[in-house]
Design an enzyme around this catalytic site. Sequence first.
Site, PDB file in Angstrom:
ATOM      1  N   SER A  89       0.786  -1.228   0.000  1.00 55.41           N
ATOM      2  CA  SER A  89       0.000   0.000   0.000  1.00 55.41           C
ATOM      3  C   SER A  89       0.822   1.285   0.000  1.00 55.41           C
ATOM      4  O   SER A  89       0.242   2.373  -0.131  1.00 55.41           O
ATOM      5  CB  SER A  89      -0.968   0.006   1.181  1.00 55.41           C
ATOM      6  OG  SER A  89      -2.014  -0.917   0.940  1.00 55.41           O
ATOM      7  N   TYR A 175     -10.871   1.777   5.110  1.00 55.90           N
ATOM      8  CA  TYR A 175      -9.691   1.659   4.260  1.00 55.90           C
ATOM      9  C   TYR A 175      -9.928   0.631   3.161  1.00 55.90           C
ATOM     10  O   TYR A 175     -10.319  -0.496   3.441  1.00 55.90           O
ATOM     11  CB  TYR A 175      -8.497   1.259   5.118  1.00 55.90           C
ATOM     12  CG  TYR A 175      -7.180   1.220   4.408  1.00 55.90           C
ATOM     13  CD1 TYR A 175      -6.510   2.394   4.073  1.00 55.90           C
ATOM     14  CD2 TYR A 175      -6.589   0.006   4.081  1.00 55.90           C
ATOM     15  CE1 TYR A 175      -5.281   2.356   3.427  1.00 55.90           C
ATOM     16  CE2 TYR A 175      -5.366  -0.044   3.448  1.00 55.90           C
ATOM     17  CZ  TYR A 175      -4.722   1.133   3.124  1.00 55.90           C
ATOM     18  OH  TYR A 175      -3.497   1.089   2.483  1.00 55.90           O
ATOM     19  N   LYS A 350       3.123   5.944   5.612  1.00 53.31           N
ATOM     20  CA  LYS A 350       2.273   4.948   4.956  1.00 53.31           C
ATOM     21  C   LYS A 350       2.852   3.570   5.196  1.00 53.31           C
ATOM     22  O   LYS A 350       4.052   3.345   5.020  1.00 53.31           O
ATOM     23  CB  LYS A 350       2.170   5.193   3.446  1.00 53.31           C
ATOM     24  CG  LYS A 350       1.108   4.335   2.770  1.00 53.31           C
ATOM     25  CD  LYS A 350      -0.291   4.774   3.172  1.00 53.31           C
ATOM     26  CE  LYS A 350      -1.372   3.762   2.772  1.00 53.31           C
ATOM     27  NZ  LYS A 350      -1.394   2.582   3.675  1.00 53.31           N
ATOM     28  N   THR A 351       1.990   2.668   5.614  1.00 46.73           N
ATOM     29  CA  THR A 351       2.355   1.256   5.707  1.00 46.73           C
ATOM     30  C   THR A 351       2.013   0.560   4.398  1.00 46.73           C
ATOM     31  O   THR A 351       1.242   1.076   3.581  1.00 46.73           O
ATOM     32  CB  THR A 351       1.599   0.567   6.851  1.00 46.73           C
ATOM     33  OG1 THR A 351       0.193   0.708   6.614  1.00 46.73           O
ATOM     34  CG2 THR A 351       1.948   1.180   8.197  1.00 46.73           C
ATOM     35  N   GLY A 352       2.558  -0.631   4.213  1.00 45.12           N
ATOM     36  CA  GLY A 352       2.226  -1.409   3.025  1.00 45.12           C
ATOM     37  C   GLY A 352       2.568  -2.868   3.230  1.00 45.12           C
ATOM     38  O   GLY A 352       3.507  -3.200   3.961  1.00 45.12           O
TER      39      GLY A 352
END
Length: 396
Positions: A89, A175, A350-352
């Site tokens: 993400s 989300y 931002k995480t992903g």
Amino acid sequence: MLFSTGPALAQNGATFTETPNKIPNLIHNEAALKAAVGNEVQQLMQQQQIPGMAVAVLWQGKTFYYSFGMADIANQSSVTPDTLFELGSISKTFAGVIGAMALQRGDIKLTDSVATHWPQLTAKPWQNINMQHLATYTAGGLPLFMPDSVTDKTSLLQYYQEFKPAYAPGTQRVYANSSIGLFAHLAAAAAGKTYADEFAELTTTLKLGSTYLQVPKEAQAQYAWGYKEGKAVHIGTGVLQDEAGGVKASVRDVASWVQANMQPQQVQAPVLKAAILKAQLPYAKAGQMYQGLGWEMLDYPVQLQALEAMTDPAFVAGSAASLILQPAADKTAGKTASKTVSKTSSWVHKTGATGGFGAYAAFIPSRQVGIVMLTNKRYPNALRVKLAYQILEGLQ
């Protein structure tokens, strides 16, 4: 030392020192930074059984790279700063800037109904869902992932036609790849381009030569394997996946991307420079988090507990939200439907994740520090923000 040797906190099997000491001048303490990062990362990797990890620490215009473990266990290939990881993400930050470019050019407006840019979308709810709702995950409860039945443009249209919002638009942040993915897709289409075209232009402009939607044959040797339950995996393809989670990149390139977002004044292309700034404006608020375009922001200074709360699965699954209708051009204020919000400094992050990879990127523009952490195994988001917080708060 970068970190104290005082009390430690344990979470999900990983132990970290609680409070970092301050480094008054990092340029003379590179060895301390390397030792501290290495110590904390190796503890995390051991506790979470992570095969490989690449880290970049950005500080006052300098970038420090650290590589750990294996990119390919079977072939015993080591991670390097040029190893390609799946970003999951974090891909949404590219989508957000591409959407902001469309805003800057006047191709779209956030107040446009989604149906304006997809006339075939005739179902009644889409007359009241606008582009800002898509960009901020407040369209009414779109799903995190596209259903398996969505395989092409025809089934994509059918899915959205049949969508029944669970919430009034703009009231609940849920989300969803299917939300920002459609926003970016329609933003590119409004310029008469595909998303892949826009992405290629963006990465070429910023000289991100190791950032891909699909890894080409000549770069396959640099592409790490992800690991899920001991099996080597790579992400497949899917509708709107490029926009919402399909980017692969090296830690060098992601660090360059973070640097461009942290210092947009150094970007020469006028539209892109303005878009990077737009992407970090607050367009909605949920809890202590401000939703940008792709990026997420919290007021800084920030407590670790606030960062961890934003990664809680319950928060991600659905939280009360309010749109910010007039994001201020200086990124410090905006008006919600009921009040004015103001911000003086931000932690932007931002995480992903994909099935076999975990990623995190964060930066603090007011301090000109940032971090990128890429792994070839998925692990809890709370541990990512904790490690990043430890390091960035130590860079004083």
